[in-house]
Design a protein around this motif. Sequence first.
Motif, mmCIF file in Angstrom:
data_model
loop_
_atom_site.group_PDB
_atom_site.id
_atom_site.type_symbol
_atom_site.label_atom_id
_atom_site.label_comp_id
_atom_site.label_asym_id
_atom_site.label_seq_id
_atom_site.Cartn_x
_atom_site.Cartn_y
_atom_site.Cartn_z
ATOM 1 N N SER A 1 51.434 56.070 110.126
ATOM 2 C CA SER A 1 51.668 55.846 108.694
ATOM 3 C C SER A 1 51.565 57.134 107.871
ATOM 4 N N GLU A 2 51.036 58.210 108.465
ATOM 5 C CA GLU A 2 50.852 59.441 107.702
ATOM 6 C C GLU A 2 51.569 60.658 108.273
ATOM 7 N N VAL A 3 51.732 60.714 109.599
ATOM 8 C CA VAL A 3 52.308 61.900 110.245
ATOM 9 C C VAL A 3 53.591 61.517 110.972
ATOM 10 N N ALA A 4 54.705 62.126 110.541
ATOM 11 C CA ALA A 4 56.005 61.821 111.140
ATOM 12 C C ALA A 4 56.269 62.642 112.393
ATOM 13 N N ASP A 5 55.810 63.884 112.402
ATOM 14 C CA ASP A 5 56.080 64.782 113.521
ATOM 15 C C ASP A 5 55.089 65.943 113.440
ATOM 16 N N GLY A 6 54.912 66.656 114.530
ATOM 17 C CA GLY A 6 54.013 67.796 114.520
ATOM 18 C C GLY A 6 54.260 68.716 115.697
ATOM 19 N N TRP A 7 53.812 69.971 115.582
ATOM 20 C CA TRP A 7 54.038 70.978 116.607
ATOM 21 C C TRP A 7 53.090 72.150 116.363
ATOM 22 N N TRP A 8 52.943 72.980 117.392
ATOM 23 C CA TRP A 8 52.150 74.201 117.279
ATOM 24 C C TRP A 8 53.039 75.318 116.762
ATOM 25 N N MET A 9 52.473 76.161 115.893
ATOM 26 C CA MET A 9 53.201 77.280 115.311
ATOM 27 C C MET A 9 52.283 78.507 115.357
ATOM 28 N N THR A 10 52.837 79.650 115.684
ATOM 29 C CA THR A 10 51.994 80.848 115.681
ATOM 30 C C THR A 10 51.572 81.172 114.248
ATOM 31 N N ILE A 11 50.490 81.897 114.137
ATOM 32 C CA ILE A 11 50.008 82.297 112.809
ATOM 33 C C ILE A 11 51.063 83.140 112.101
ATOM 34 N N ASP A 12 51.734 84.031 112.829
ATOM 35 C CA ASP A 12 52.787 84.845 112.216
ATOM 36 C C ASP A 12 53.950 83.981 111.720
ATOM 37 N N ASP A 13 54.335 82.978 112.506
ATOM 38 C CA ASP A 13 55.410 82.082 112.070
ATOM 39 C C ASP A 13 54.984 81.284 110.837
ATOM 40 N N LEU A 14 53.741 80.832 110.815
ATOM 41 C CA LEU A 14 53.245 80.104 109.649
ATOM 42 C C LEU A 14 53.277 81.004 108.422
ATOM 43 N N ARG A 15 52.829 82.233 108.567
ATOM 44 C CA ARG A 15 52.845 83.189 107.448
ATOM 45 C C ARG A 15 54.266 83.365 106.912
ATOM 46 N N THR A 16 55.244 83.488 107.814
ATOM 47 C CA THR A 16 56.650 83.649 107.413
ATOM 48 C C THR A 16 57.143 82.409 106.677
ATOM 49 N N ARG A 17 56.851 81.228 107.216
ATOM 50 C CA ARG A 17 57.297 79.978 106.578
ATOM 51 C C ARG A 17 56.670 79.796 105.198
ATOM 52 N N LEU A 18 55.379 80.114 105.080
ATOM 53 C CA LEU A 18 54.701 79.956 103.787
ATOM 54 C C LEU A 18 55.272 80.895 102.722
ATOM 55 N N ALA A 19 55.816 82.022 103.153
ATOM 56 C CA ALA A 19 56.411 82.975 102.211
ATOM 57 C C ALA A 19 57.756 82.489 101.680
ATOM 58 N N ASP A 20 58.315 81.461 102.308
ATOM 59 C CA ASP A 20 59.599 80.907 101.897
ATOM 60 C C ASP A 20 59.353 79.742 100.926
ATOM 61 N N PRO A 21 59.585 79.947 99.622
ATOM 62 C CA PRO A 21 59.307 78.883 98.652
ATOM 63 C C PRO A 21 60.203 77.655 98.808
ATOM 64 N N THR A 22 61.271 77.763 99.593
ATOM 65 C CA THR A 22 62.146 76.606 99.789
ATOM 66 C C THR A 22 61.689 75.712 100.941
ATOM 67 N N TRP A 23 60.740 76.181 101.751
ATOM 68 C CA TRP A 23 60.238 75.340 102.852
ATOM 69 C C TRP A 23 59.338 74.279 102.241
ATOM 70 N N PRO A 24 59.662 72.998 102.399
ATOM 71 C CA PRO A 24 58.871 71.944 101.764
ATOM 72 C C PRO A 24 57.473 71.853 102.387
ATOM 73 N N PHE A 25 56.491 72.314 101.648
ATOM 74 C CA PHE A 25 55.110 72.362 102.111
ATOM 75 C C PHE A 25 54.228 71.780 101.017
ATOM 76 N N VAL A 26 53.217 71.035 101.407
ATOM 77 C CA VAL A 26 52.296 70.425 100.450
ATOM 78 C C VAL A 26 51.715 71.537 99.566
ATOM 79 N N PRO A 27 51.818 71.438 98.229
ATOM 80 C CA PRO A 27 51.389 72.538 97.353
ATOM 81 C C PRO A 27 49.925 72.964 97.536
ATOM 82 N N ASP A 28 49.001 72.009 97.602
ATOM 83 C CA ASP A 28 47.605 72.416 97.767
ATOM 84 C C ASP A 28 47.359 72.962 99.164
ATOM 85 N N GLY A 29 48.072 72.428 100.149
ATOM 86 C CA GLY A 29 47.975 72.945 101.509
ATOM 87 C C GLY A 29 48.491 74.366 101.622
#
Length: 166
Positions: A126-154
């Motif tokens: 009911s809460e999680v549709a999908d999930g996967w492991w991501m490297t810290i560097d990949d996460l940093r890159t994705r977070l820098a992209d304001p168009t990637w839909p990410f929870v704002p407080d997260g």
Amino acid sequence: MGVEMVAHYDADGSVVGAVPRSRMRAEGLWHACTSVLVRSGDRVYVHRRTDTKDVFPGAHDCWAGGVVAAGEPVDECAVRELAEELGVTGVPLTPLFTLRLEVAGVREHLHAYETHWDGPITHQPSEVADGWWMTIDDLRTRLADPTWPFVPDGRLAALEWLKRLD
């Protein structure tokens, strides 16, 4: 099922009572939440929220967590939410930091934790549709992209975590 009661906080982080979750959301009341980052080596577990979530549906997040229930200690909420959302149990949680946030109509005291886990992940459907492991560097890159839909407080908590990691 009865009305879900959550802890009502003031802007300074003190509990001032209990309110129905629906009222907290409708009125943007101060509350507390827990957020647990799950790591395995240089990887972080990232998931996509279901499209039926009450806030930020379909967005990505790297934290398992939720709102602190009325009368619930914050540490217990972190353990409960990690078990509910990702099926991770029996692991120590390390407190990281607390953020006072006002973002996208949400006012919260976010209590961040970290744990290390190499076992299976079991999503709460009911809460999680999908999930996967991501490297810290990949996460940093994705977070820098304001168009990637990410929870704002997260996103803010992840950026704070990355800042402290450097």
